[in-house]
Design an enzyme around this catalytic site. Structure first.
Site, PDB file in Angstrom:
ATOM      1  CB  SER A 172      -0.927   0.028   1.233  1.00  0.00           C
ATOM      2  OG  SER A 172      -1.830   1.058   1.031  1.00  0.00           O
ATOM      3  CE  LYS A 224     -15.605  21.347   6.469  1.00  0.00           C
ATOM      4  NZ  LYS A 224     -14.109  21.505   6.303  1.00  0.00           N
TER       5      LYS A 224
END
Length: 333
Positions: A172, A224
């Protein structure tokens, strides 16, 4: 053993004249550096790994060789030392390899030290040198490992060869950093890959409802906040969150293609990991070799320096760091 000590003593006596001037200068600067570092909270620690290998060879030969064989070994070492002194006097300089050790955690906390170590190296390294990174990480936060990769890019941008070695795992975010290297070497059973993105979050909305607890959240801006731990997650919020994860995955894949153009990104970006031998077949790495083998081989022709940034933390800071590490381990395994 007595005979070894006598021979070794004669060897040191014969070479003392040759190295006296170098030794005096080295000790002086080491002493001055140690005095400065003693009062500092943070400093760069430098260790010459060639000395470590030379000491190992000396002890092994002293234990195994017969009298005449050991005498010849000491003679050969003396000649090598003379050649080194001669090359120094002539102004020639061997290639330097700067070794960095990066052990990543879920929050990529080692990046803060890495950036200082790279800055120190860039003040002296040339295109004839090499930076060698022993990297071990299973990945973690995107912004942390993204910064780690950017730090390694600083080396590439200076046209200084960068070699990354993976003895255990580069997955990763760890592989995101590793792929920056001009060359990647890995141990046969190291874990390579995991080119994917994961996000997981608990949701306590049903628990709150069961106890008649209302959760209110106020935002300005449609996205948001998408998914939340305490509110009821809508299908629209989940879709937006998935979209954001997919975009990060796309950027991750583009970054790998930029640095490893021969990789079949469709086949390797499924989130899977592979042992080093399989990763070599998929062109995720370039060579099967451990960091120990590479550095020992290179010590014959290069000066090898291990660089470490030291930050002396207070007791409270050290305790907080250990608690956070235990928390990360419990949460992410």
């Amino acid at each position: 053993m007595t005979e070894f000590l006598i021979n070794y003593g004669l060897f040191l006596a014969k070479t003392a004249t040759i190295v006296a001037a170098i030794a005096v200068v080295t000790v002086f600067f080491a002493f001055m550096a140690s005095k400065k570092q003693a009062g500092k909270k943070e400093f760069i620690q430098i260790r010459r790994l060639n000395n470590k290998y030379d000491d190992m060879a000396m002890m092994m030969n002293a234990s195994m060789l017969h009298k005449e064989g050991f005498k010849q070994y000491l003679k050969d070492e003396k000649e090598k030392l003379k050649e080194i002194v001669k090359s120094i006097k002539n102004g020639s300089q061997k290639k330097r390899i700067y070794v960095l050790n990066f052990y990543g955690d879920i929050r990529a906390t080692a990046v803060s030290s890495l950036r200082e170590e790279i800055t120190a190296i860039l003040t002296v390294a040339t295109e004839n040198d090499e930076v060698f990174v022993r990297l071990e990480s299973g990945g973690g936060v995107v912004h942390g490992y993204g910064l780690g990769a950017s730090q390694l890019m600083r080396i590439r941008e200076k046209n200084i060869p960068l070699t990354v070695s993976v003895d255990k795992v580069a997955a990763s975010g760890g592989y995101m950093m590793a792929c920056v290297g001009n060359r990647i070497m890995a141990a046969p059973f190291s874990i390579i890959g995991s080119i994917g993105v994961i996000a997981q979050i608990p949701n306590f909305n049903k628990v709150l409802k069961k106890h008649n607890i209302e959760y209110e959240q106020f935002t300005a801006g449609e996205f948001k906040r998408t998914v939340t731990m305490f509110g009821e997650n809508t299908d629209e919020a989940k879709a937006k969150f998935r979209e954001e994860i997919e975009d990060i995955h796309l950027l991750f894949k583009d970054f790998i293609v930029q640095h490893r153009p021969d990789v079949d990104i469709v086949k390797v970006s499924t989130g899977e990991s592979w042992p080093g031998t399989r990763a070599l077949e998929k062109k995720l790495v370039d060579e099967m070799k451990t960091s120990d083998d590479y550095l020992l081989e290179s010590s014959q022709d290069a000066d090898i320096y291990e660089i470490k940034y030291v930050n002396k933390k207070s007791l409270g800071e050290r305790m907080a760091f250990q608690i956070q590490r235990l928390f990360d381990k419990a949460q992410y395994g």
